[in-house]
Design an enzyme around this catalytic site. Sequence first.
Site, short mmCIF file in Angstrom:
data_model
loop_
_atom_site.label_atom_id
_atom_site.label_comp_id
_atom_site.label_asym_id
_atom_site.label_seq_id
_atom_site.Cartn_x
_atom_site.Cartn_y
_atom_site.Cartn_z
N ASP A 1 8.15 -0.96 9.31
CA ASP A 1 6.94 -1.71 8.94
C ASP A 1 6.99 -3.07 9.63
O ASP A 1 8.06 -3.55 9.98
CB ASP A 1 6.86 -1.89 7.42
CG ASP A 1 5.43 -2.14 6.94
OD1 ASP A 1 4.80 -1.20 6.41
OD2 ASP A 1 4.93 -3.28 7.11
N PHE B 1 4.99 2.87 8.79
CA PHE B 1 4.09 2.08 7.94
C PHE B 1 4.60 2.22 6.49
O PHE B 1 3.87 2.60 5.58
CB PHE B 1 2.64 2.57 8.05
CG PHE B 1 2.12 2.66 9.46
CD1 PHE B 1 1.66 1.52 10.12
CD2 PHE B 1 2.09 3.88 10.13
CE1 PHE B 1 1.18 1.61 11.43
CE2 PHE B 1 1.60 3.98 11.43
CZ PHE B 1 1.14 2.84 12.08
N ARG C 1 3.39 10.91 -1.85
CA ARG C 1 4.80 10.52 -1.81
C ARG C 1 5.66 11.57 -2.50
O ARG C 1 6.71 11.98 -2.01
CB ARG C 1 5.00 9.15 -2.50
CG ARG C 1 4.57 7.97 -1.66
CD ARG C 1 4.91 6.64 -2.34
NE ARG C 1 4.01 6.31 -3.42
CZ ARG C 1 2.95 5.53 -3.31
NH1 ARG C 1 2.65 4.96 -2.16
NH2 ARG C 1 2.18 5.27 -4.36
N CYS D 1 -6.71 6.49 5.95
CA CYS D 1 -7.40 5.94 4.79
C CYS D 1 -8.74 5.32 5.21
O CYS D 1 -9.32 4.53 4.48
CB CYS D 1 -6.52 4.93 4.06
SG CYS D 1 -6.06 3.52 5.07
N ASP E 1 1.52 6.72 7.78
CA ASP E 1 0.55 6.28 6.76
C ASP E 1 0.00 4.91 7.17
O ASP E 1 0.30 3.89 6.52
CB ASP E 1 1.24 6.23 5.39
CG ASP E 1 0.26 5.88 4.28
OD1 ASP E 1 -0.95 6.09 4.47
OD2 ASP E 1 0.71 5.39 3.22
N1 SAH Z 1 3.12 4.21 2.97
C1 SAH Z 1 3.01 3.02 2.19
C2 SAH Z 1 1.68 2.32 2.38
C3 SAH Z 1 1.37 1.93 3.81
S1 SAH Z 1 0.13 0.76 3.98
C4 SAH Z 1 3.29 3.35 0.74
O1 SAH Z 1 3.44 4.52 0.40
O2 SAH Z 1 3.36 2.42 -0.08
C5 SAH Z 1 0.21 0.33 5.63
C6 SAH Z 1 1.43 -0.49 6.04
O3 SAH Z 1 1.38 -0.61 7.46
C7 SAH Z 1 1.50 -1.91 5.52
O4 SAH Z 1 2.72 -2.09 4.88
C8 SAH Z 1 1.47 -2.81 6.78
O5 SAH Z 1 2.37 -3.90 6.71
C9 SAH Z 1 1.93 -1.86 7.84
N2 SAH Z 1 1.46 -2.07 9.22
C10 SAH Z 1 0.22 -2.37 9.65
N3 SAH Z 1 0.15 -2.33 11.00
C11 SAH Z 1 1.41 -2.01 11.43
C12 SAH Z 1 1.99 -1.78 12.72
N4 SAH Z 1 1.26 -1.88 13.83
N5 SAH Z 1 3.27 -1.44 12.78
C13 SAH Z 1 4.03 -1.35 11.67
N6 SAH Z 1 3.53 -1.51 10.41
C14 SAH Z 1 2.24 -1.85 10.30
#
Ligand code: SAH
Length: 402
Positions: free
Chosen positions: A256, A234, A218, A346, A306
């Site tokens: 998200d 995400f 980040r 991940c 992500d």
């Molecule tokens: N980048 C974030 C962490 C991401 S974790 C950070 O720095 O804190 C992954 C995220 O993807 C979660 O918030 C989850 O709600 C979201 N997610 C999962 N599948 C998804 C989809 N198909 N479309 C949009 N968001 C999604």
Amino acid sequence: MAKSEVPVVVLNAGKEKSASRNHPWIFSGAIHHVVGEPKAGDTVEVRSAHGEFLGLAAYSSESQIRCRLWTFQERTPIDRDFFSKIIDRAINNRLCRGFDVHDPKSAFRLINAENDGIPGCIVDKYADILSIEILSVGAERFRQTLYELLVEKIHPRGILERCDSDVRVKEGLPLRKQAVYGDVPKIPVEMIENGIKFDVDVWNGHKTGYYLDQRDARFNVGKYAKAKHVLNCFSYTGGFGLFALQNGAKLVTEVDVSKDALAIAESLIQKNGFDKANVELVEADVFAYLRKCRDSRKTFDLIVLDPPKFIESKSHLEKGARGYKDINLLALKLLAPHGMLATFSCSGLMEMNLFQKIVADAALDAHRNVQIIERFGQPSDHPVKTSFPEGQYLKGLLLQAD
Ligand code: SAH
């Protein structure tokens, strides 16, 4: 066998190799027979087919990972003192890496399971709260001792057990989410990450509440955001977007599926003194959103991908790989000239080499000339033990297109 003796797990001939190289897992298929009748969580000795001592382990009757080794040294009692030393070592090595358990606003991973010597146990610190996830029956057996030691050494305001992940079912463990010490507030806990304030919902947030593992990414990706339109896919609670704003991004679009995460993201914009006019919050499926942007010929200067773990097991590898290819292809197509893409995986089963190949294929299909300009891994509070390569799960690439 006399009653007081420790049960012994005897491996098949030739299966001692991994334990003799300090790898902490024994799979059920490696076991020849068991002397005694260990119950789930009991401490057992692991021996080779020739009777050679390999280590002391927690026995797990329901898991494919039948034994998780506590130690490879003979005559090491697995008791309070054993765990006390492990926790002291974790506290001290985190301090060496710039993470102070007594800093009331810091947030970091204090115990990273196998990599810190407590298989299946994750301890995350969010300000004055410890949020703990236990995924193995061995750590479950010693949980009370672990909590007492953490209270003694760290004096948190409260400890929350976030033992509500489905992974526990595979271990034959019940699901639990409860405060096990002190006061764990229902309202989000405020912590500070590299100067940005975050609210972490330890009760209902993902994992133990937040994605500590992306702290360095980040910060580093944020540095490229000046005057750019950033698409944070995400986004969860908007972490990458907040660091982009701190670095002078022109506009940040956070996407998200989680309404709750976006609600926190919205409040954090104000809390950190940024202008709401510079942020767009989109509750959508990223796959659908990227396609919509492609169809409407939208472009972005910096895109972050992500996603959650696409590959849970080997049988998901192919499907997961396709998922990574799809989003990377779509994102690369949306990059403005000289645009950048920070892309992550991940999934532990997706190795960096394969990830890079997938991204290279996506670049070809997108007809973009793309360079790798940075690589990302895990931050220093998520260490990887050399004898446990499975501890390495997070990887990322920063790309720039022509
Ligand atoms: N980048 C974030 C962490 C991401 S974790 C950070 O720095 O804190 C992954 C995220 O993807 C979660 O918030 C989850 O709600 C979201 N997610 C999962 N599948 C998804 C989809 N198909 N479309 C949009 N968001 C999604």
